[in-house]
Write an enzyme that holds these catalytic residues in place. Sequence first.
Site, PDB file in Angstrom:
ATOM      1  N   GLY A  57     -38.118 -42.287 -21.089  1.00 44.36           N
ATOM      2  CA  GLY A  57     -39.493 -42.665 -21.413  1.00 44.36           C
ATOM      3  C   GLY A  57     -40.372 -42.640 -20.175  1.00 44.36           C
ATOM      4  N   ARG A  77     -36.990 -49.913 -31.796  1.00 46.60           N
ATOM      5  CA  ARG A  77     -38.086 -49.112 -31.222  1.00 46.60           C
ATOM      6  C   ARG A  77     -39.003 -48.626 -32.349  1.00 46.60           C
ATOM      7  NH1 ARG A  77     -36.170 -45.799 -25.915  1.00 46.60           N
ATOM      8  NH2 ARG A  77     -35.211 -47.589 -24.911  1.00 46.60           N
ATOM      9  N   ARG A  92     -25.339 -45.641 -14.048  1.00 48.85           N
ATOM     10  CA  ARG A  92     -26.575 -45.966 -14.775  1.00 48.85           C
ATOM     11  C   ARG A  92     -27.741 -45.337 -14.028  1.00 48.85           C
ATOM     12  NH1 ARG A  92     -28.828 -50.946 -18.159  1.00 48.85           N
ATOM     13  NH2 ARG A  92     -30.810 -49.959 -18.592  1.00 48.85           N
ATOM     14  N   SER A 100     -26.619 -53.844 -20.106  1.00 50.63           N
ATOM     15  CA  SER A 100     -27.278 -53.592 -21.397  1.00 50.63           C
ATOM     16  C   SER A 100     -26.314 -53.459 -22.581  1.00 50.63           C
ATOM     17  CB  SER A 100     -28.173 -52.342 -21.317  1.00 50.63           C
ATOM     18  OG  SER A 100     -29.217 -52.557 -20.416  1.00 50.63           O
ATOM     19  N   TRP A 145     -39.878 -41.050 -17.395  1.00 55.38           N
ATOM     20  CA  TRP A 145     -39.988 -39.653 -16.906  1.00 55.38           C
ATOM     21  C   TRP A 145     -41.112 -38.933 -17.644  1.00 55.38           C
ATOM     22  CZ3 TRP A 145     -39.441 -34.674 -18.860  1.00 55.38           C
ATOM     23  CH2 TRP A 145     -39.150 -33.668 -17.938  1.00 55.38           C
ATOM     24  N   ARG A 170     -28.577 -53.526 -14.811  1.00 51.70           N
ATOM     25  CA  ARG A 170     -28.075 -54.215 -16.009  1.00 51.70           C
ATOM     26  C   ARG A 170     -26.975 -53.388 -16.650  1.00 51.70           C
ATOM     27  NH1 ARG A 170     -33.537 -54.536 -17.241  1.00 51.70           N
ATOM     28  NH2 ARG A 170     -33.406 -52.661 -18.524  1.00 51.70           N
ATOM     29  N   ASP A 203     -30.639 -43.698 -18.803  1.00 54.14           N
ATOM     30  CA  ASP A 203     -31.883 -44.441 -18.870  1.00 54.14           C
ATOM     31  C   ASP A 203     -32.996 -43.720 -18.110  1.00 54.14           C
ATOM     32  OD1 ASP A 203     -33.463 -46.496 -19.682  1.00 54.14           O
ATOM     33  OD2 ASP A 203     -32.757 -47.932 -18.193  1.00 54.14           O
ATOM     34  N   THR A 234     -27.528 -50.534 -30.579  1.00 55.73           N
ATOM     35  CA  THR A 234     -27.954 -51.216 -31.815  1.00 55.73           C
ATOM     36  C   THR A 234     -29.377 -51.767 -31.620  1.00 55.73           C
ATOM     37  OG1 THR A 234     -26.796 -53.191 -31.079  1.00 55.73           O
ATOM     38  CG2 THR A 234     -25.656 -51.851 -32.673  1.00 55.73           C
ATOM     39  N   GLU A 235     -29.712 -52.147 -30.388  1.00 55.02           N
ATOM     40  CA  GLU A 235     -31.064 -52.671 -30.111  1.00 55.02           C
ATOM     41  C   GLU A 235     -32.126 -51.572 -30.183  1.00 55.02           C
ATOM     42  OE1 GLU A 235     -28.385 -53.420 -28.134  1.00 55.02           O
ATOM     43  OE2 GLU A 235     -28.144 -55.531 -28.674  1.00 55.02           O
ATOM     44  N   ASN A 236     -31.706 -50.318 -29.949  1.00 54.28           N
ATOM     45  CA  ASN A 236     -32.677 -49.216 -29.998  1.00 54.28           C
ATOM     46  C   ASN A 236     -33.289 -49.029 -31.397  1.00 54.28           C
ATOM     47  OD1 ASN A 236     -30.936 -47.070 -27.595  1.00 54.28           O
ATOM     48  ND2 ASN A 236     -32.602 -48.508 -27.258  1.00 54.28           N
TER      49      ASN A 236
END
Length: 229
Positions: free
Chosen positions: A5, A53, A170, A178, A7, A176, A2, A48-50
């Site tokens: 973005g 985006r 993480r 996630s 960075w 989290r 994680d 799967t949530e990505n």
Amino acid sequence: MDGNGRWARAQGEQRVFGHHHGVRAVRETAEGCAELGIGYLTLYAFSTENWNRPKSEVDALMELLVQTIGAEIKTLMDNNIQLLAIGDLDSLPAKCHAQLNEAIKITSLNSGMKLILALSYSSRWEITKAVRDIAHKISEGKISYEEITEETIHNHLCTAGFPDPELMIRTSGEMRISNFLLWQLAYTELYITPVLWPDFNREELYKALIDFQKRERRFGMTGEQATTK
Ligand code: FPP
């Protein structure tokens, strides 16, 4: 993995710039783990949530995966690493799926570390699929519901046959899980570092492992029981 973005944004760049720099951290972490004789390394590369985006970011990530997997086959072979993948792989673009399958095939006889890419993966998706598959077998009379044990569930997850992770790292400081390996992480030690993924390197990996070595893993027992076991 994680923080790509953030960075990139911190340097006034687009989020995708961070993903590109994340590849160096992937290589260094995989090589570092393989050198230490670690048996399994699972990288949560795309959830799967990505898919929710912006399309431009999803497309860029899929293209990066194709390029990286192709370019890193030599690194995998040089380090005797076997590549595997978990997740809803059929949902990946055909080019990505094909490149992944090719790398999996080429590295299939490597006997060292297993590098497992979690792609289009989420634990709720995996558990739902496992429940559906078990229910289907019951409906066909292949197993009865009384026979369902923890082992039955393990055997229907994407990680069937793999040991549960000992350590989850993480990056980027988020507290989290996630939707990652929820069943498998039951007794995993958690290590959360503020370091953003593109800055993760061998030194940060060693710090996490040294921290892990100091943990007392009790698995629900008393401290005394755990040390005399
Ligand atoms: C999370 O950071 C990172 C990702 C969704 C992508 C990870 C992918 C790579 C490192 C590329 C290559 C990987 C392999 C395995 C070849 P984020 O975008 O959520 O960061 P943010 O929280 O700062 O926005």
